[in-house]
Design an enzyme around this catalytic site. Structure first.
Site, short mmCIF file in Angstrom:
data_model
loop_
_atom_site.label_atom_id
_atom_site.label_comp_id
_atom_site.label_asym_id
_atom_site.label_seq_id
_atom_site.Cartn_x
_atom_site.Cartn_y
_atom_site.Cartn_z
N ARG A 86 0.83 -1.20 0.00
CA ARG A 86 0.00 0.00 0.00
C ARG A 86 0.87 1.26 0.00
NH1 ARG A 86 -0.72 4.70 2.79
NH2 ARG A 86 -0.31 3.57 4.73
N ASP A 87 1.54 1.53 1.10
CA ASP A 87 2.30 2.78 1.23
C ASP A 87 3.51 2.80 0.30
OD1 ASP A 87 2.96 5.26 2.16
OD2 ASP A 87 3.75 4.59 4.08
N HIS A 124 4.14 4.21 12.88
CA HIS A 124 4.47 4.15 11.46
C HIS A 124 5.57 5.18 11.23
CE1 HIS A 124 3.44 3.76 7.08
NE2 HIS A 124 3.93 4.99 7.07
N HIS A 145 9.05 6.82 9.10
CA HIS A 145 9.75 7.00 7.83
C HIS A 145 11.23 7.26 8.10
CE1 HIS A 145 6.28 7.91 4.82
NE2 HIS A 145 5.90 7.03 5.74
N CYS A 177 4.31 9.61 1.42
CA CYS A 177 2.97 10.14 1.16
C CYS A 177 2.99 11.08 -0.04
CB CYS A 177 2.45 10.89 2.39
SG CYS A 177 0.83 11.64 2.14
N ASN A 218 9.67 4.65 3.83
CA ASN A 218 9.43 3.98 5.10
C ASN A 218 10.71 3.32 5.59
OD1 ASN A 218 6.25 3.81 5.49
ND2 ASN A 218 6.67 3.50 3.32
#
Length: 314
Positions: free
Chosen positions: A10-11, A207, A209, A240, A249
């Site tokens: 996803r990310d 979460h 980065h 993002c 990430n």
């Protein structure tokens, strides 16, 4: 046991400027599940005109549900997305609510008040399901450590928002370093402040980065506070698209190596994870020669003396 939640499908994918073939994603998810990764965020139910990379999320959920023992997570920005996720039978709904209202408007086109209403509506949707069919609801507070648009985000904004989200029906709240602004002290301060505000049992994950190279240091700071779930992305993919400069990430394989080398069990087989990373890198670079893949462990290899915690204890 530390839970690693893989968010790459996803990310990691959403920031790429080319579409990753669904068969590549299926092999990726299958390989990580086989390596022992317990939870994978396989996609998001969003407006596919804005994020065409996510148009195969329903099919990916269906595929992931066939993999034994895998917790299948999806991102849902609103009630409509949650309805699609419930229909697909995802196990976990991750709702992004930004501490920066400017980022929230750009990311999901909703204010704080509107997102609180969305969370409450999603809670009602889930509560109408049979108990055994209810997915868990985690709200990730994005830009919890700063915003590339607004700049400083006060800690009080984050704690107040966490309280409102729990009142609206979240099962738990996570903190997201969307922009890579966090440092270890900020991680400790904000995690502990939110723990005080809503109870430690309601904040188990972060979460992070690696935008400014502090991702693994921040992960350790989170563990010091009792956090037990860490998001990461194979090959360090991600960022993002609605937060300028928010890259990368933390790298799943590097994170797992650090934790296992320190004696923390993750239940993940590192050689298998590295092999999955190699296959993914080859697939991405075949599609685009300059496809971004990051990390150190895959290139350097495991030390000759490396022994997983489970074997070392025998």
């Amino acid at each position: 046991m530390i839970t690693i939640s893989e968010v790459g499908p996803r990310d990691g994918v959403q920031s790429l400027d080319f579409i990753v073939d669904i068969e590549v994603k299926k092999r990726w998810i299958t390989a990580e599940a086989a390596a022992g990764v317990p939870e994978i965020e396989v996609g998001s139910f969003v407006n596919y005109k804005r994020l065409p990379q996510m148009q195969d999320t329903t099919a990916l959920v269906k595929h992931a549900l066939t993999l034994p023992g895998l917790a299948v997570a999806v991102l849902v920005p609103n009630l409509r997305g949650a309805q699609a996720a419930v229909e697909a039978r995802a196990h976990k709904l991750s709702i992004p609510v930004s501490a920066s209202e400017t980022h929230s408007l750009r990311n999901v086109n909703r204010s704080h008040a509107q997102m609180i209403d969305e969370v409450a509506a999603i809670r009602a949707l889930v509560d109408d399901l049979p108990t055994e069919a209810r997915p868990s609801i985690e709200v990730g507070i994005a830009t919890a450590f700063g915003c590339t648009i607004e700049g400083h985000v006060p800690q009080s904004t984050v704690t107040d928002l966490a309280e409102r989200l729990m009142e609206a029906g979240a099962d738990e709240v996570g903190l997201s370093d969307t922009t890579g602004y966090a440092d270890p002290k900020m991680i400790r301060d904000r995690v502990r402040a939110v723990q005080t505000a809503i109870g430690a049992r309601h904040i188990t994950g972060v979460h992070l980065h690696n935008t400014r190279g502090l991702g693994l240091a921040n992960a350790l700071a989170a563990l010091e506070c009792g956090i037990t779930t860490l998001d990461a992305s194979l090959g360090g993919l991600g960022g993002c698209p609605f937060a300028p400069g928010a890259s990368g990430n933390i790298v799943t394989e590097d994170l797992v190596y650090m934790l296992e080398a320190m004696g923390h069990s993750t239940g993940i087989d590192l050689p298998s994870l590295i092999a999955a990373r190699k296959d993914l890198a080859e697939a991405l670079t075949a599609a685009r020669s300059d496809a971004p893949v990051y990390g150190f462990l895959a290139d350097a290899g495991l030390p000759l003396h490396y022994t997983p915690p489970e074997r070392a204890a025998q």
